[in-house]
Design an enzyme around this catalytic site. Structure first.
Site, PDB file in Angstrom:
ATOM      1  N   TYR A  99      -2.022  -0.227   9.731  1.00  0.00           N
ATOM      2  CA  TYR A  99      -1.946  -0.616   8.774  1.00  0.00           C
ATOM      3  C   TYR A  99      -0.578  -0.254   8.084  1.00  0.00           C
ATOM      4  O   TYR A  99       0.118  -1.319   6.741  1.00  0.00           O
ATOM      5  CB  TYR A  99      -3.224   0.113   8.285  1.00  0.00           C
ATOM      6  CG  TYR A  99      -3.758  -0.624   7.477  1.00  0.00           C
ATOM      7  CD1 TYR A  99      -3.847  -2.004   6.259  1.00  0.00           C
ATOM      8  CD2 TYR A  99      -3.701  -0.353   6.300  1.00  0.00           C
ATOM      9  CE1 TYR A  99      -2.963  -2.373   5.348  1.00  0.00           C
ATOM     10  CE2 TYR A  99      -3.230   0.186   4.696  1.00  0.00           C
ATOM     11  CZ  TYR A  99      -3.548  -1.093   3.970  1.00  0.00           C
ATOM     12  OH  TYR A  99      -3.342  -0.698   2.516  1.00  0.00           O
ATOM     13  N   SER A 131       0.482  -0.906   0.128  1.00  0.00           N
ATOM     14  CA  SER A 131       0.225  -0.375   0.117  1.00  0.00           C
ATOM     15  C   SER A 131       1.017   1.406  -0.120  1.00  0.00           C
ATOM     16  O   SER A 131       1.819   0.798   0.231  1.00  0.00           O
ATOM     17  CB  SER A 131      -1.215   0.192   0.963  1.00  0.00           C
ATOM     18  OG  SER A 131      -1.160   0.990   1.196  1.00  0.00           O
TER      19      SER A 131
END
Length: 263
Positions: free
Chosen positions: A172, A158
């Site tokens: 995250y 990501s």
């Protein structure tokens, strides 16, 4: 004088002529579903992994089969070693020796400041995103080795690994940084065996992940911060993922392809 006919790309195949089989974790929805569709259109046999939403995974499998693709379902929790072994066994029983693994399954936890994050949620994020990627990669490497396959692993990272996502989901972002380090280390470790390991790092994408994180309207908030002024579609992320599986990417390993609209 008529233009020459365009040459159609050859279908990816194993040495015995069978389709190259790939397992896509979290393949029933979002980016994973887009990867499954595109891989099937390109001639790969696809194993769709899912955890809970069998209905969505089965609809996708039916869609791929109706279009002439080869597909199966492989239910399992990527964070559990026993589940991982079972889902790989299921995929191979239906599709034959695996050529590729797409480690797509991932969760964010709830949006918010790290100090307020639920410890159980933090652990689950790492269990799915990091341990899940590692468990599945180990299972794939074993099967590549047993079959003598020069396989490919593509991990989903990501852009959060770079931006760190303060005030949203720092844990995250940290999990995706771990995925990128793992990608590079594993790539260098198995390169001599003819196995490639790469990653794709999407930016914000139009999937259900925003609602799951507690802010369904997040796309409207973050779009102005993206140089291209919009979020990605799942299909725009699937394209580089499936390309990395292909022979066109044969000299790429350890690479992280950023697909984030300019971030």
């Amino acid at each position: 004088m008529s233009a020459p006919a365009k040459q159609q790309p050859s279908r990816p195949a194993m040495p015995d002529g069978s389709p190259r089989a790939v397992l896509v974790t979290g393949g029933g929805r979002g980016i994973g579903a887009a990867v499954c569709r595109l891989a099937a259109r390109r001639g790969y046999a696809v194993a769709i992994n899912y955890l809970h939403d069998e209905q969505a995974a089965r609809r996708l499998a039916d869609e791929i089969a109706a279009a002439g693709g080869t597909v199966c379902l492989a239910q399992g929790d990527v964070g559990g070693q026993a589940d991982v072994e079972r889902m790989f066994d299921t995929a191979q029983a239906h599709l034959g020796s695996l050529f590729g693994l797409i480690n797509n399954a991932g969760i964010t936890g709830r949006l918010g400041r790290f100090a307020d994050a639920d410890p159980a949620s933090i652990e689950q994020v790492f269990r799915t995103n990091v341990l899940g990627t590692m468990h599945c990669s180990r299972a794939a490497l074993k099967r590549f080795r047993d079959a003598g396959t020069h396989g490919v692993i593509v991990n989903l990272s990501s852009i959060a690994a770079v931006t760190a996502s303060p005030n949203e989901y720092v844990h995250y972002a940290a999990s995706k940084s771990a995925v990128e380090t793992f990608t590079l280390g594993l790539a260098r470790e198995v390169a001599a065996n003819g196995i490639r390991v790469c990653a794709v790092a999407p930016g914000s994408t139009l999937t259900g992940i925003h609602a799951a994180a507690g802010e369904p309207d997040r796309p409207l908030r973050v779009a102005p911060k993206i140089p291209m002024g919009r979020l990605a579609t799942p299909e725009e992320i699937a394209a580089p993922v499936v390309w990395l599986l292909s022979d066109e990417a044969s000299y790429m390993t350890g690479a992280v392809v950023r697909c984030a609209g300019g971030l």
